[in-house]
Design a protein around this motif. Sequence first.
Motif, mmCIF file in Angstrom:
data_model
loop_
_atom_site.group_PDB
_atom_site.id
_atom_site.type_symbol
_atom_site.label_atom_id
_atom_site.label_comp_id
_atom_site.label_asym_id
_atom_site.label_seq_id
_atom_site.Cartn_x
_atom_site.Cartn_y
_atom_site.Cartn_z
ATOM 1 N N UNK A 1 -63.240 68.055 -54.618
ATOM 2 C CA UNK A 1 -64.251 68.829 -54.503
ATOM 3 C C UNK A 1 -64.308 69.601 -53.196
ATOM 4 N N UNK A 2 -63.676 70.829 -53.231
ATOM 5 C CA UNK A 2 -63.461 71.553 -51.956
ATOM 6 C C UNK A 2 -63.949 72.868 -51.926
ATOM 7 N N UNK A 3 -64.893 73.285 -51.049
ATOM 8 C CA UNK A 3 -65.593 74.583 -51.098
ATOM 9 C C UNK A 3 -64.541 75.421 -50.171
ATOM 10 N N UNK A 4 -64.207 76.564 -50.684
ATOM 11 C CA UNK A 4 -63.303 77.501 -50.000
ATOM 12 C C UNK A 4 -64.100 78.331 -49.086
ATOM 13 N N UNK A 5 -65.363 78.788 -49.494
ATOM 14 C CA UNK A 5 -66.151 79.863 -48.534
ATOM 15 C C UNK A 5 -66.880 78.872 -47.673
ATOM 16 N N UNK A 6 -67.000 79.000 -46.423
ATOM 17 C CA UNK A 6 -67.770 78.264 -45.370
ATOM 18 C C UNK A 6 -69.171 78.983 -45.331
ATOM 19 N N UNK A 7 -69.804 78.306 -45.984
ATOM 20 C CA UNK A 7 -71.377 79.142 -45.814
ATOM 21 C C UNK A 7 -72.125 78.660 -44.469
ATOM 22 N N UNK A 8 -71.568 77.405 -44.077
ATOM 23 C CA UNK A 8 -71.948 76.785 -43.037
ATOM 24 C C UNK A 8 -72.094 77.690 -41.905
ATOM 25 N N UNK A 9 -70.933 78.457 -41.595
ATOM 26 C CA UNK A 9 -70.829 79.195 -40.279
ATOM 27 C C UNK A 9 -71.983 80.435 -40.473
ATOM 28 N N UNK A 10 -71.861 80.985 -41.357
ATOM 29 C CA UNK A 10 -73.061 82.069 -41.717
ATOM 30 C C UNK A 10 -74.421 81.635 -41.724
ATOM 31 N N UNK A 11 -74.883 80.481 -42.135
ATOM 32 C CA UNK A 11 -76.164 79.868 -42.065
ATOM 33 C C UNK A 11 -76.493 79.550 -40.663
ATOM 34 N N UNK A 12 -75.536 78.921 -39.770
ATOM 35 C CA UNK A 12 -75.814 78.650 -38.536
ATOM 36 C C UNK A 12 -76.180 79.632 -37.722
ATOM 37 N N UNK A 13 -75.608 81.018 -38.208
ATOM 38 C CA UNK A 13 -75.796 82.227 -37.394
ATOM 39 C C UNK A 13 -75.901 82.019 -35.814
ATOM 40 N N UNK B 1 -73.506 65.027 -53.921
ATOM 41 C CA UNK B 1 -73.123 66.324 -53.823
ATOM 42 C C UNK B 1 -74.089 67.226 -54.760
ATOM 43 N N UNK B 2 -74.222 66.633 -55.757
ATOM 44 C CA UNK B 2 -74.890 67.304 -56.766
ATOM 45 C C UNK B 2 -76.498 67.503 -56.442
ATOM 46 N N UNK B 3 -76.988 66.437 -55.741
ATOM 47 C CA UNK B 3 -78.358 66.695 -55.162
ATOM 48 C C UNK B 3 -78.433 67.965 -54.188
ATOM 49 N N UNK B 4 -77.272 67.705 -53.247
ATOM 50 C CA UNK B 4 -77.380 68.490 -52.161
ATOM 51 C C UNK B 4 -77.003 70.381 -52.584
ATOM 52 N N UNK B 5 -76.400 70.166 -53.791
ATOM 53 C CA UNK B 5 -76.060 71.731 -54.191
ATOM 54 C C UNK B 5 -77.295 72.155 -54.879
ATOM 55 N N UNK B 6 -77.972 71.282 -55.669
ATOM 56 C CA UNK B 6 -79.355 71.730 -56.222
ATOM 57 C C UNK B 6 -80.399 71.843 -55.208
ATOM 58 N N UNK B 7 -80.216 71.320 -53.999
ATOM 59 C CA UNK B 7 -81.296 71.719 -53.130
ATOM 60 C C UNK B 7 -81.028 73.088 -52.457
ATOM 61 N N UNK B 8 -79.654 73.614 -52.333
ATOM 62 C CA UNK B 8 -79.268 74.957 -51.998
ATOM 63 C C UNK B 8 -79.656 75.680 -52.906
ATOM 64 N N UNK B 9 -79.556 75.380 -54.154
ATOM 65 C CA UNK B 9 -79.918 76.393 -55.181
ATOM 66 C C UNK B 9 -81.463 76.712 -55.425
ATOM 67 N N UNK C 1 -79.036 71.786 -45.277
ATOM 68 C CA UNK C 1 -78.297 71.392 -46.537
ATOM 69 C C UNK C 1 -76.834 71.630 -46.457
ATOM 70 N N UNK C 2 -76.478 72.507 -45.778
ATOM 71 C CA UNK C 2 -74.983 72.821 -45.768
ATOM 72 C C UNK C 2 -74.320 71.553 -45.084
ATOM 73 N N UNK C 3 -75.017 71.049 -43.977
ATOM 74 C CA UNK C 3 -74.386 70.068 -43.310
ATOM 75 C C UNK C 3 -74.257 68.672 -44.312
ATOM 76 N N UNK C 4 -75.429 68.648 -45.110
ATOM 77 C CA UNK C 4 -75.447 67.354 -45.950
ATOM 78 C C UNK C 4 -74.590 67.533 -47.262
ATOM 79 N N UNK C 5 -74.222 68.724 -47.669
ATOM 80 C CA UNK C 5 -73.222 69.058 -48.585
ATOM 81 C C UNK C 5 -71.637 68.663 -47.921
#
Length: 163
Positions: free
Chosen positions: A151-163, A19-27, A109-113
């Motif tokens: 570790x649960x993310x509340x905001x679904x960035x996935x939907x916004x990114x996929x546009x 998870x940490x690797x993918x979050x860093x990738x997003x950062x 990246x969001x898919x991998x997270x």
Amino acid sequence: MYNRFVRQRTLVDESWGGIDVELTRRHDLIPQLVDTVKGYAAHEQAVLSRLVEAREAATAHHGDSPAHRQAYEDTLAGALHHVLARVEAYPDLKASQSFLALQEELTNTEDRIAASRRFYNGNVRAYNTRVRTFPSNVVAAAFGFRTRDFFELREAAQGAVAG
């Protein structure tokens, strides 16, 4: 039982690393997104500033526990969602090859997270079950094995990114 606890704890730690690797990738992708959007939507400075601030806060808490880090990642995902929603007002930006490539990277990246989070949470669930159930809870208490946070993310960035 002790050795099994050690193996499971190691698996939980290893899966958190994924998870940490993918979050860093997003950062790491955020500055590229900000630069790309700035070129097309200079008057969106406040929205971009919030995204940069959220990224900096999330990056500053890189080594924190999943439970503590979760709020920062949620804020970052929300800011990212907001920026990508604002992009809809800029047809030239939406048609930009560099933006489209960056959007694809963010989607991947969001898919991998999400996949890493599911793997981590599954390992935490198995480990926590052993820590809490008899007779393994006796060994857990004797050797200091404690439950781990999901570790649960509340905001679904996935939907916004996929546009």
